[in-house]
Design an enzyme around this catalytic site. Structure first.
Site, PDB file in Angstrom:
ATOM      1  N   LYS A 178       3.769   2.804   6.221  1.00  8.34           N
ATOM      2  CA  LYS A 178       3.490   2.427   4.826  1.00  8.34           C
ATOM      3  C   LYS A 178       2.040   2.796   4.530  1.00  8.34           C
ATOM      4  O   LYS A 178       1.108   2.126   4.965  1.00  8.34           O
ATOM      5  CB  LYS A 178       3.706   0.928   4.573  1.00  8.34           C
ATOM      6  CG  LYS A 178       3.719   0.663   3.059  1.00  8.34           C
ATOM      7  CD  LYS A 178       3.180  -0.649   2.624  1.00  8.34           C
ATOM      8  CE  LYS A 178       1.715  -0.797   2.586  1.00  8.34           C
ATOM      9  NZ  LYS A 178       0.991  -0.075   1.517  1.00  8.34           N
ATOM     10  N   GLU A 181      -1.130   2.259  -1.183  1.00  8.23           N
ATOM     11  CA  GLU A 181      -0.573   2.568  -2.509  1.00  8.23           C
ATOM     12  C   GLU A 181      -1.537   3.427  -3.327  1.00  8.23           C
ATOM     13  O   GLU A 181      -1.161   4.069  -4.302  1.00  8.23           O
ATOM     14  CB  GLU A 181      -0.245   1.271  -3.263  1.00  8.23           C
ATOM     15  CG  GLU A 181      -1.421   0.328  -3.545  1.00  8.23           C
ATOM     16  CD  GLU A 181      -1.751  -0.623  -2.383  1.00  8.23           C
ATOM     17  OE1 GLU A 181      -1.503  -0.260  -1.207  1.00  8.23           O
ATOM     18  OE2 GLU A 181      -2.270  -1.717  -2.669  1.00  8.23           O
ATOM     19  N   GLY A 230      -7.251  -1.053   8.220  1.00  9.66           N
ATOM     20  CA  GLY A 230      -7.611  -1.487   6.871  1.00  9.66           C
ATOM     21  C   GLY A 230      -8.705  -2.533   6.941  1.00  9.66           C
ATOM     22  O   GLY A 230      -9.437  -2.616   7.937  1.00  9.66           O
ATOM     23  N   GLY A 231      -8.809  -3.341   5.909  1.00  6.31           N
ATOM     24  CA  GLY A 231      -9.880  -4.326   5.828  1.00  6.31           C
ATOM     25  C   GLY A 231      -9.661  -5.502   6.775  1.00  6.31           C
ATOM     26  O   GLY A 231      -8.527  -5.811   7.149  1.00  6.31           O
ATOM     27  N   THR A 234      -7.383  -8.387   5.397  1.00  6.47           N
ATOM     28  CA  THR A 234      -5.948  -8.071   5.493  1.00  6.47           C
ATOM     29  C   THR A 234      -5.513  -8.124   6.958  1.00  6.47           C
ATOM     30  O   THR A 234      -4.442  -8.655   7.282  1.00  6.47           O
ATOM     31  CB  THR A 234      -5.659  -6.644   4.941  1.00  6.47           C
ATOM     32  OG1 THR A 234      -6.368  -6.480   3.725  1.00  6.47           O
ATOM     33  CG2 THR A 234      -4.201  -6.424   4.719  1.00  6.47           C
ATOM     34  N   GLY A 235      -6.342  -7.595   7.842  1.00  6.82           N
ATOM     35  CA  GLY A 235      -6.019  -7.595   9.268  1.00  6.82           C
ATOM     36  C   GLY A 235      -5.801  -9.007   9.783  1.00  6.82           C
ATOM     37  O   GLY A 235      -4.894  -9.261  10.587  1.00  6.82           O
ATOM     38  N   GLU A 252      -7.296  -1.971  13.480  1.00  3.13           N
ATOM     39  CA  GLU A 252      -8.526  -1.177  13.315  1.00  3.13           C
ATOM     40  C   GLU A 252      -9.096  -1.584  11.965  1.00  3.13           C
ATOM     41  O   GLU A 252      -8.530  -1.255  10.922  1.00  3.13           O
ATOM     42  CB  GLU A 252      -8.202   0.329  13.321  1.00  3.13           C
ATOM     43  CG  GLU A 252      -7.621   0.854  14.621  1.00  3.13           C
ATOM     44  CD  GLU A 252      -8.644   0.963  15.745  1.00  3.13           C
ATOM     45  OE1 GLU A 252      -9.830   0.692  15.512  1.00  3.13           O
ATOM     46  OE2 GLU A 252      -8.240   1.312  16.863  1.00  3.13           O
ATOM     47  N   GLU A 387     -19.192  -5.482   4.032  1.00  2.82           N
ATOM     48  CA  GLU A 387     -18.876  -4.049   3.962  1.00  2.82           C
ATOM     49  C   GLU A 387     -18.781  -3.634   2.490  1.00  2.82           C
ATOM     50  O   GLU A 387     -17.974  -4.176   1.741  1.00  2.82           O
ATOM     51  CB  GLU A 387     -17.535  -3.797   4.671  1.00  2.82           C
ATOM     52  CG  GLU A 387     -17.190  -2.333   4.770  1.00  2.82           C
ATOM     53  CD  GLU A 387     -15.837  -2.109   5.457  1.00  2.82           C
ATOM     54  OE1 GLU A 387     -14.887  -2.870   5.215  1.00  2.82           O
ATOM     55  OE2 GLU A 387     -15.746  -1.144   6.246  1.00  2.82           O
TER      56      GLU A 387
HETATM   57  P1  NAD Z   1      -6.742  -2.919   2.763  1.00  5.72           P
HETATM   58  O1  NAD Z   1      -6.820  -3.886   3.874  1.00  5.72           O
HETATM   59  O2  NAD Z   1      -6.885  -3.419   1.367  1.00  5.72           O
HETATM   60  O3  NAD Z   1      -5.342  -2.149   2.785  1.00  5.72           O
HETATM   61  C1  NAD Z   1      -4.910  -1.416   3.907  1.00  5.72           C
HETATM   62  C2  NAD Z   1      -3.394  -1.314   3.891  1.00  5.72           C
HETATM   63  O4  NAD Z   1      -2.831  -2.608   4.062  1.00  5.72           O
HETATM   64  C3  NAD Z   1      -2.799  -0.774   2.596  1.00  5.72           C
HETATM   65  O5  NAD Z   1      -1.715   0.054   2.922  1.00  5.72           O
HETATM   66  C4  NAD Z   1      -2.338  -2.032   1.888  1.00  5.72           C
HETATM   67  O6  NAD Z   1      -1.294  -1.817   0.964  1.00  5.72           O
HETATM   68  C5  NAD Z   1      -1.861  -2.869   3.056  1.00  5.72           C
HETATM   69  N1  NAD Z   1      -1.826  -4.320   2.853  1.00  5.72           N
HETATM   70  C6  NAD Z   1      -2.599  -5.077   2.026  1.00  5.72           C
HETATM   71  N2  NAD Z   1      -2.267  -6.388   2.164  1.00  5.72           N
HETATM   72  C7  NAD Z   1      -1.287  -6.450   3.095  1.00  5.72           C
HETATM   73  C8  NAD Z   1      -0.552  -7.529   3.678  1.00  5.72           C
HETATM   74  N3  NAD Z   1      -0.768  -8.805   3.337  1.00  5.72           N
HETATM   75  N4  NAD Z   1       0.373  -7.247   4.620  1.00  5.72           N
HETATM   76  C9  NAD Z   1       0.591  -5.946   5.002  1.00  5.72           C
HETATM   77  N5  NAD Z   1      -0.064  -4.905   4.471  1.00  5.72           N
HETATM   78  C10 NAD Z   1      -1.006  -5.145   3.544  1.00  5.72           C
HETATM   79  O7  NAD Z   1      -7.803  -1.791   3.076  1.00  5.72           O
HETATM   80  P2  NAD Z   1      -8.236  -0.541   2.179  1.00  5.72           P
HETATM   81  O8  NAD Z   1      -9.075  -1.019   1.039  1.00  5.72           O
HETATM   82  O9  NAD Z   1      -7.051   0.298   1.900  1.00  5.72           O
HETATM   83  O10 NAD Z   1      -9.141   0.274   3.229  1.00  5.72           O
HETATM   84  C11 NAD Z   1     -10.490   0.057   3.442  1.00  5.72           C
HETATM   85  C12 NAD Z   1     -10.711  -0.735   4.717  1.00  5.72           C
HETATM   86  O11 NAD Z   1     -10.161  -0.062   5.837  1.00  5.72           O
HETATM   87  C13 NAD Z   1     -12.196  -0.896   5.027  1.00  5.72           C
HETATM   88  O12 NAD Z   1     -12.438  -2.221   5.417  1.00  5.72           O
HETATM   89  C14 NAD Z   1     -12.411   0.043   6.220  1.00  5.72           C
HETATM   90  O13 NAD Z   1     -13.493  -0.277   7.039  1.00  5.72           O
HETATM   91  C15 NAD Z   1     -11.104  -0.078   6.915  1.00  5.72           C
HETATM   92  N6  NAD Z   1     -10.894   1.053   7.816  1.00  5.72           N
HETATM   93  C16 NAD Z   1     -10.967   0.851   9.166  1.00  5.72           C
HETATM   94  C17 NAD Z   1     -10.833   1.924  10.053  1.00  5.72           C
HETATM   95  C18 NAD Z   1     -10.914   1.741  11.548  1.00  5.72           C
HETATM   96  O14 NAD Z   1     -10.481   2.626  12.270  1.00  5.72           O
HETATM   97  N7  NAD Z   1     -11.464   0.653  12.049  1.00  5.72           N
HETATM   98  C19 NAD Z   1     -10.617   3.205   9.539  1.00  5.72           C
HETATM   99  C20 NAD Z   1     -10.557   3.373   8.162  1.00  5.72           C
HETATM  100  C21 NAD Z   1     -10.694   2.288   7.302  1.00  5.72           C
END
Ligand code: NAD
Length: 489
Positions: A178, A181, A230-231, A234-235, A252, A387
């Protein structure tokens, strides 16, 4: 715009291109605000179908028990297909998220390399034969985990999705990806590449949707593992959901990485590494060197040179070869970045350069933001701790090594760090004491698929890339073979 162009793009579920039953989303080119595509999204209906087909695929001897070198052949084909179509693919990502064409080209080449690397790793992987302690011989072999949900962010879909798909498939799992979006197009390209490479039905699925769709996928009882980039907020939610279900999870997450300059550093190299560390990719990088620490004795001179570099940074349309800084991913994100700069001012920071939207009329329809540097802040200020994910660096002075280590480690994140010095003993000493999963010595953002990558503290759990990246998507089974009568004592 014709109706045909506006017909939503389908997703790839159970080996078929299907229109999802969720609301359509639209993707816009952040460089000029132009329309790219509408994309259909999933609800539980398509998620159930994708997971069911992935489960069937992973249970069938056709994928799970396929000889590793045969599985590797699919990955080699995917790598070749990426290379053959590299220019178009680079432009797909550029239009979707605004990265410069030069960076997108590098990322496509890296993605092709990722599929090749895991193909080679998969077909040369060996089990182990532990020392015998009874009249049985034991062997430990790697097995796939099953159905893996891969959830990705928008900042570098090309590389981040490749570094999940390739090891997940190499280890013999099936995957439901997934993408964000905000940038779903590259994932759909990967589905097309997998289909063209002849992957068995159900082995690779792509469902599109918001975080809610990701949440349904995470909680699905037939998803055996979640791999998330991701963030950190969310993680944390995903880890909690996986914890309740006792489901393995790989995370990550975000960062606020220190990039540290000692007085004895090669100044030209340090200036290049520090400016690229925060401004490349418009700062939308998990490893952006967003906290810039400079030794006091060279602070004034270094900072004034860094400000000059930022002033002359070439902001422009991402497809122009000379552009160093393209737009942010969308206008909403630019508002967030701008709000952080305003917060920095309120927290007592001085904006040394940038801090606003460029005035060049050619860029007026895009989500551009100037390269920005702030100083004069407390290390505890929110802009020094949170961040920002934009081209915004905070500069902080330090006097001693101990003070520096305390300041650099005073963060809830621990993803990466950079260190510029000509004293190799100090590089080793300080490098060891920094709380970060990756430390760069006299370089920055030097990433490679063969080197494990993962965050300390709230920057993640587990590691991607390298041979460890393959192990993350495998379970170990120990088999004991009696050599004599059974040893049942
Ligand atoms: P985000 O956490 O908002 O979203 C990431 C993904 O998670 C998206 O696909 C989103 O739709 C999905 N998501 C959101 N809520 C969810 C939930 N409750 N359950 C399951 N999936 C959900 O992050 P973003 O704004 O898309 O990306 C930026 C972040 O990603 C920054 O914090 C950045 O540091 C991090 N990032 C980390 C790495 C790494 O390798 N450590 C690499 C790239 C980006």
């Amino acid at each position: 715009m014709t109706d045909t162009q506006r017909a939503p793009l389908p997703m790839f579920v159970a080996g078929e291109w299907v229109l999802g039953s969720g609301p359509t989303i639209r993707t816009i080119n952040p460089a000029d605000g132009s329309y790219i595509a509408d994309i259909s999204t999933a609800t539980k209906i398509e998620i159930d179908a994708a997971v069911a087909s992935a489960k069937a695929a992973v249970r069938s001897a056709g994928w799970r028990q396929m000889k590793a070198h045969h599985r590797a052949a699919f990955l080699y084909r995917m790598s070749e297909l990426i290379e053959q179509d590299s220019e178009r693919l680079a432009r797909v990502q550029m239009n979707d998220n605004g990265k410069t064409l030069a960076e997108c080209r590098r990322q496509i080449a890296s993605a092709a390399g990722t599929f090749r690397y895991y193909a080679a790793a998969c077909e040369t992987r060996e089990g182990s034969l532990p020392a015998r302690r009874s009249d049985a011989v034991a062997m430990a072999i790697a097995e796939p985990i099953g159905v893996v949900a891969a959830i990705t962010p928008w900042n570098s879909p090309t590389t981040l999705e490749a570094q999940k798909l390739a090891p997940i498939l190499a280890a013999g799992n099936a995957v439901v990806l997934k993408p964000s979006e905000v940038t779903p197009l590259m994932a759909l390209e990967y589905a097309r590449i997998g289909e063209k490479a002849g992957l068995p039905k159900g082995v690779l699925n792509v469902v599109v949707g918001t975080g809610a769709v990701g949440g349904v996928l995470v909680e699905h009882p037939d998803v055996n593992m979640v791999s998330f980039t991701g963030g950190s907020a969310t993680g944390s939610k995903i880890a909690a959901a996986c914890g309740a279900l006792l489901k393995p999870v790989l995370l990550e997450l975000g960062g606020k990485s220190p990039n540290i300059v000692f007085a004895d550093a090669d100044m030209r190299a340090a200036l290049a590494g520090v400016s690229e560390g925060i401004f490349s990719g418009a700062g939308q990088s998990c490893v952006a060197g967003s906290r810039i620490f400079v030794e006091k004795s060279i602070y004034k001179e270094f900072v004034s040179s860094l400000v000059e570099i930022a002033k002359n940074y070439r902001i422009g349309l991402p497809h122009h070869e000379t552009t160093q800084l393209g737009p942010l991913v969308n206008f909403e994100h630019r508002d967030k970045v701008a709000a952080y700069v305003e917060l920095g001012r309120q927290e007592g920071g001085r904006v040394l350069v940038g801090g606003g939207i460029p005035t060049n009329p050619d860029l007026s329809h895009g989500a551009y933001f100037e390269p920005t540097l702030l100083e004069g802040l407390s290390p505890k200020a929110r802009v020094c701790q949170e961040e920002i994910f934009g081209p915004v660096g905070v500069i902080l002075p330090f006097e001693s090594e101990d003070e520096l280590i305390a300041l650099a480690n005073d963060s809830e994140f621990g993803l990466a760090a950079g260190l510029w010095t000509s004293d190799y003993k100090r590089a080793w000493r300080v490098g060891e004491r920094l709380d970060a999963g990756t430390v760069w010595l006299n370089t920055y953002k030097d990433l490679s698929i063969s080197t494990p990558f993962g965050g300390y503290k709230k920057s993640g759990l587990g590691q991607e890339k390298g041979l460890q990246g393959l192990d993350m998507y495998s379970r170990t089974k120990s088999l004991h073979w009696a050599l004599d009568k059974p040893n049942l004592s």
